[in-house]
Structures are given as C-alpha cells and as structure tokens.
Design a protein around this motif. Structure first.
Motif, mmCIF file in Angstrom:
data_model
loop_
_atom_site.group_PDB
_atom_site.id
_atom_site.type_symbol
_atom_site.label_atom_id
_atom_site.label_comp_id
_atom_site.label_asym_id
_atom_site.label_seq_id
_atom_site.Cartn_x
_atom_site.Cartn_y
_atom_site.Cartn_z
ATOM 1 N N GLN A 26 0.700 -1.119 0.031
ATOM 2 C CA GLN A 26 0.175 -0.030 -0.042
ATOM 3 C C GLN A 26 0.757 1.165 0.247
ATOM 4 O OE1 GLN A 26 -3.829 -0.525 2.227
ATOM 5 N NE2 GLN A 26 -2.192 -1.342 3.802
ATOM 6 N N THR A 43 -0.158 4.774 -1.376
ATOM 7 C CA THR A 43 -0.293 4.478 -2.858
ATOM 8 C C THR A 43 -1.520 3.809 -3.335
ATOM 9 O OG1 THR A 43 2.226 4.149 -2.984
ATOM 10 C CG2 THR A 43 0.889 3.791 -4.912
ATOM 11 N N HIS A 44 -1.914 2.741 -2.528
ATOM 12 C CA HIS A 44 -3.323 2.068 -2.592
ATOM 13 C C HIS A 44 -3.676 2.087 -0.976
ATOM 14 C CE1 HIS A 44 -1.862 0.838 -6.528
ATOM 15 N NE2 HIS A 44 -0.884 0.404 -6.086
ATOM 16 N N LEU A 95 -5.677 -0.699 0.656
ATOM 17 C CA LEU A 95 -6.024 -2.252 0.719
ATOM 18 C C LEU A 95 -6.989 -2.800 1.991
ATOM 19 C CD1 LEU A 95 -3.145 -3.326 -1.593
ATOM 20 C CD2 LEU A 95 -5.302 -2.463 -2.349
ATOM 21 N N MET A 104 -7.982 5.970 -11.025
ATOM 22 C CA MET A 104 -8.138 5.056 -9.698
ATOM 23 C C MET A 104 -9.187 4.238 -9.887
ATOM 24 S SD MET A 104 -8.373 7.714 -6.420
ATOM 25 C CE MET A 104 -7.540 8.909 -6.992
ATOM 26 N N ALA A 135 -3.771 -4.185 -7.292
ATOM 27 C CA ALA A 135 -2.672 -3.206 -7.040
ATOM 28 C C ALA A 135 -1.035 -3.843 -7.304
ATOM 29 C CB ALA A 135 -2.874 -2.926 -5.498
ATOM 30 N N ASN A 137 2.203 2.342 -10.875
ATOM 31 C CA ASN A 137 1.747 2.817 -9.586
ATOM 32 C C ASN A 137 1.222 4.222 -9.494
ATOM 33 O OD1 ASN A 137 4.118 3.835 -9.602
ATOM 34 N ND2 ASN A 137 5.061 2.515 -8.062
ATOM 35 N N HIS A 187 -4.050 4.268 -8.866
ATOM 36 C CA HIS A 187 -4.233 4.009 -7.262
ATOM 37 C C HIS A 187 -5.440 2.974 -7.116
ATOM 38 C CE1 HIS A 187 -1.533 6.970 -6.621
ATOM 39 N NE2 HIS A 187 -2.228 7.898 -7.276
ATOM 40 N N VAL A 188 -5.603 2.010 -6.291
ATOM 41 C CA VAL A 188 -6.655 1.146 -6.121
ATOM 42 C C VAL A 188 -6.945 1.236 -4.635
ATOM 43 C CG1 VAL A 188 -7.066 -1.305 -5.794
ATOM 44 C CG2 VAL A 188 -5.398 -0.451 -7.239
ATOM 45 N N LEU A 248 -4.565 9.798 -2.100
ATOM 46 C CA LEU A 248 -3.850 8.966 -3.091
ATOM 47 C C LEU A 248 -3.721 9.665 -4.251
ATOM 48 C CD1 LEU A 248 -6.205 5.888 -2.827
ATOM 49 C CD2 LEU A 248 -3.991 6.003 -2.012
#
Lengths: 335, 155
Positions: free
Chosen positions: A21, A29-30, A32, A127, A142, A151, A154-155, A332
């Motif tokens: 993440q 960055t993510h 999760l 995203m 991700a 990257n 984003h997730v 994000l």
C-alpha cells in the motif's frame, strides 16, 4: 524477510516490498487494508477528512481538487451505500466517475480481472475503487499495477470478501473520534456476526493501531473467527457482561446470505441473545454511542428503539463516510 | 486602512499566515467586521505536483458572502496564486459585491495579475528566501527570512 536482511541500507525499498500500500517514500499509494498501516497514515487520513465534512454543507458542494481525475467504480459485488458514497465523494472533488456494471460486462464473457483492469488503464483510469466477493482481489490489482510500473494508478479496496473494508473502518474511527475525541481511554465492543464481517476486521485493526485500551468482541462461538483473541480483543459470549461500561457499541449485520450450514438456531433466537435493546444498552456508559455499518436488520441485531434513539450515530456515520472517502481519494491522487 | 474600509466589510484571513492578521485588523479597523477564515488547499493549482499539505484547516465563513464586501487578508503576497485560489473559493459561497486584498508584506514576484488594495510594507527579497511573519505573545510582530528550498509553499 530475506530482503530486509540482505539490503539493510534500503529501508524504504524493503518497506514497499512488505507493504504494497505504501510507495518507496512511505506515502500511501493504494488503500487495501488497515492491517499494518502506520498510525500516522491513519491519523493523517482522519485529520484530512475533517475539513472535507464542511464541503458537503455548502450550497456548492464541490471543490476543484480532482478535476480531470478518472475514478472507476469496479463493483463485482452488490452495494448501494458504499458505491454511492464513493461516487458522491469523487464528484464533490470534481473527479469524473465511471460506474462499471460488472454483471453485464466482459467478465461474464470470460475476460480475466487483470485483463479488465488493463483495458480500463488503457482508457486512462487514474483510480479504481474495487469491491469483490473474493478476498484479495484489490490486492491482486494493486500488485499487478505495481509490478508493471503503473503505480500512478491507485486502488482503493471497497470491501473484499471477509477480508477488509478499510474505508468503512476509517469512517468508524472518524465517527468514534468525533464523539469521543480520543481513543486513549475507550472501551469499544463489536457485537454480532464477526465471522463474516470485513467491517469488524478493519475496525479492529484500526483501533488496535491507534492503541484503544479495551477492545471487545461479543457473539456466539459460531459467529466469531477462530483465535479472534490473537487480534488483541477480549471475547464475550454473554452480551450483558460484554456491554458493561462500554463507550462505543458497534453492531454488525447478521450476514445470513454468507452463512453456510447451521450457525444459528434462528434470527429470533439471535435477537434474544445478541440483539441490542434499550434494556441492554443501559449496561453501557450513559453517554455511549451506538454504531452500525448498515444495512440494518431491525429486530435481528438491533431494536428500532435503539436504532432511532439518541445514542445512535448510524446516520452521521454515513455522512462522515463521504468526507473520509474524499480524504482517501485526495491523498491517493496527491501521492 | 482606517476610513477606507466599508463599515460592514467582512474580513477573511487566508490560512495559515493571514488568519491572525485578519483577526487583528477586524478589531482595529472602525466598524462592525464579521470574521472568517479560508483554507485554499482544495483550490490550489499545485495539487497535482505537491499533493495535499499535511494539515488542512476548515474554511469557515460564518456570514453571507452574497453581495458582501470582503477583505481578503494574508501575511505575504508573492506569486498571487493563493489569492487566486481564495477568490475562486469565495465565489463558491456566493457573489460578493466587492473583494479587496490586504497584506502585511508585498515582496513582489507576481506570477498572476493580482494586486493588493492595502499593503503594510514592500520588500525586495531574493527568490530563494521565504519570509516568515510571526507574532509574539504580547502582540509584537517579528519578521524573518529563511531559505525556502524547492518545495516551500509560496504565498
């Protein structure tokens, strides 16, 4: 672990290996799961959500922050509240929101999840907000984006199987902090179907990371995960004993649709033992708040008198959920 | 500013530097001056490059912006980008009759066609320095300059 031993001079590098993440500099960055997310990242999201609450109260409920950002809602599992609040959050940030009706899309024609994602990235998605019945699906996406050097996309996990629902966990934390100011002296009880609840898991990880001293789960043995104590909670099977002295009561929905086999005698029996009534609520502190992630089953896990009573903060949770999701999307997008 | 400012003008401080200056001006300038604060973080033009700053404050305008005279207040006027963002944000609350700008220091270096209505002092400062205005407990002002580095927020 082998990596962190062999390359001790690159802590940032190993951190990104261990926590998908976080980017190389430790920035989000993510999103999760709340598990393993540093306390300062969680606090930063909660702090950032505060000024966003006021935007929803304005006549013009919109700021230009994410103008031109394309947010794709990928919901492989049904949702009304979460999908809608993500959509509202993105729109109030001036992002473009694309809702994919996955049931009627290419996955039913045999396309893999990652091929679907690659096609959407080819449409310049910035995203993905992902809900999936399989735990780990957002992580898979991700990891795929990280591995292929994308990257900048984003997730956000909007709920995966029984695993995690981090934005719900964050909005629960935000709600608790709003009413109780701090986590330092709190007693929090999470009641009901913890076994099937990603909401409970995310909240437990968030509360333990923020050092909540007394965290309890209350439910029948059949609806608690094996070794749930290892998450740092105290287990109660007797609801009355568990509610004594609580500051915060989080009621969970009985997820009958996920139940395989005879976990419960009946909904009526469940209400008798684990439904929250005014009489049981009186065992908690007089200023206790009652939360519920929704959708509520009145008369199954919560009595209407409680759900509509003065201790309930269930609707404020929904309102705060928009601000928290605005904060997550903006943080994000800025990283 | 005394005598020049409308008696019912609303003072709006731009966070963080302009907040306490707006507070002081509102009490010093004759008239009845409601006070508000604006955090322009959500309207900045450098979000895509820098992301959100760590601490965003809540914009609080406890009065009607529609048809009002607004005095925007900041500590240092430099590129003009914060003021541009603040004007945009104000318009999301209504259509003011008039917006004026009061700053303690004008250090030049504008990148947008923005000028202050009221200026405390004009200073020539090298581009790689940022000006720091601070207020002691007794209300006395102090002024300093420090290297800004590449990433410092420019007023």
């Amino acid at each position: 672990m082998a990596v962190s031993h062999s390359v001790p001079s690159l802590p940032a590098e190993t951190r990104s290996v261990r926590n998908p993440q976080l980017g190389p500099n430790g920035s989000l960055t993510h999103l999760l799961t709340l598990e393993g997310l540093p306390a300062e990242v969680i606090r930063h999201i909660l702090d950032t959500a505060v000024p966003f609450t006021s935007i929803s109260e304005r006549d013009v409920k919109k700021v230009p922050l994410l103008r031109g950002t394309a947010v794709f809602n990928l919901f492989f599992e049904n949702s009304t509240r979460t999908r809608t609040t993500f959509e509202i959050a993105a729109k109030r940030l001036s992002a473009d929101v694309i809702n994919l009706n996955i049931g009627a899309s290419s996955t039913t024609k045999g396309e893999t999840l990652l091929d679907t994602v690659d096609n959407l990235v080819a449409m310049n998605a910035d995203m993905f907000v992902v809900r999936h019945s399989q735990a780990g699906a957002p992580h898979l996406i991700a990891a795929h984006l990280n591995r292929t050097g994308r990257n900048h996309v984003h997730v956000v996990n909007a709920g995966d199987g029984r695993h995690a629902h981090p934005t719900q966990g964050l909005l629960d934390l935000f709600t608790i902090r709003h009413y109780k100011r701090d986590f330092a002296n709190l007693t929090v009880a999470i009641v009901g179907d913890v076994l099937h609840s990603r909401v409970a898991r995310s909240l437990i990880h968030g509360l333990t990371t923020l050092s909540t001293p007394d965290l309890r789960v209350i439910g029948p043995q059949t609806l608690l995960p094996t070794a749930v104590q290892s998450l740092g909670v105290r287990v109660f099977h007797d609801m009355r004993a568990g509610l004594l002295g609580c500051d915060v009561i989080v009621m969970l929905r009985l997820q009958s649709e996920r139940m395989r086999g005879a976990l419960l005698p009946s909904a009526g029996e469940f209400f008798k033992h684990y439904g929250l009534t005014m009489e049981k609520l009186a065992l908690a502190k007089s200023d206790a708040i009652v939360m519920h992630p929704g959708p509520m089953n009145r008369g199954v896990e919560i009595d209407s008198a409680v759900a509509d009573g003065e201790h309930a903060v269930i609707l404020p949770q929904v309102t705060f959920g928009i601000a928290v999701r605005m904060a997550v999307l903006s943080i994000l997008a800025g990283n | 500013m005394r005598g020049a400012v409308a008696h019912d003008a609303r003072f709006v401080g731009i966070y963080s530097g302009g907040a306490w200056i707006a507070q002081r001006l509102a009490s010093m300038v004759p008239g009845e001056h409601p006070l508000g604060y604006i955090d322009v973080s959500f309207y900045r033009d450098d979000f895509a490059r820098k992301g959100l700053k760590p601490e965003v404050k809540r914009t609080d305008l406890p009065f009607d912006v529609e048809s009002a005279t607004i005095i925007l207040v900041d500590d240092v006027l430099y590129t003009g980008r914060s003021v541009r963002a603040a004007i945009n944000e104000l318009f999301d609350f209504g259509r003011p009759a008039r917006i004026e700008l009061a700053v303690l220091i004008d250090r030049g270096g504008r990148e947008l066609p923005i000028e202050a209505t009221y200026v405390g002092a004009r200073l020539a400062v090298a581009r790689d320095l940022s000006i720091v205005v601070s207020q002691a407990d007794d209300g006395r002002l102090s002024l300093g300059a420090e290297p800004s580095g590449g990433d410092a927020q420019r007023a």
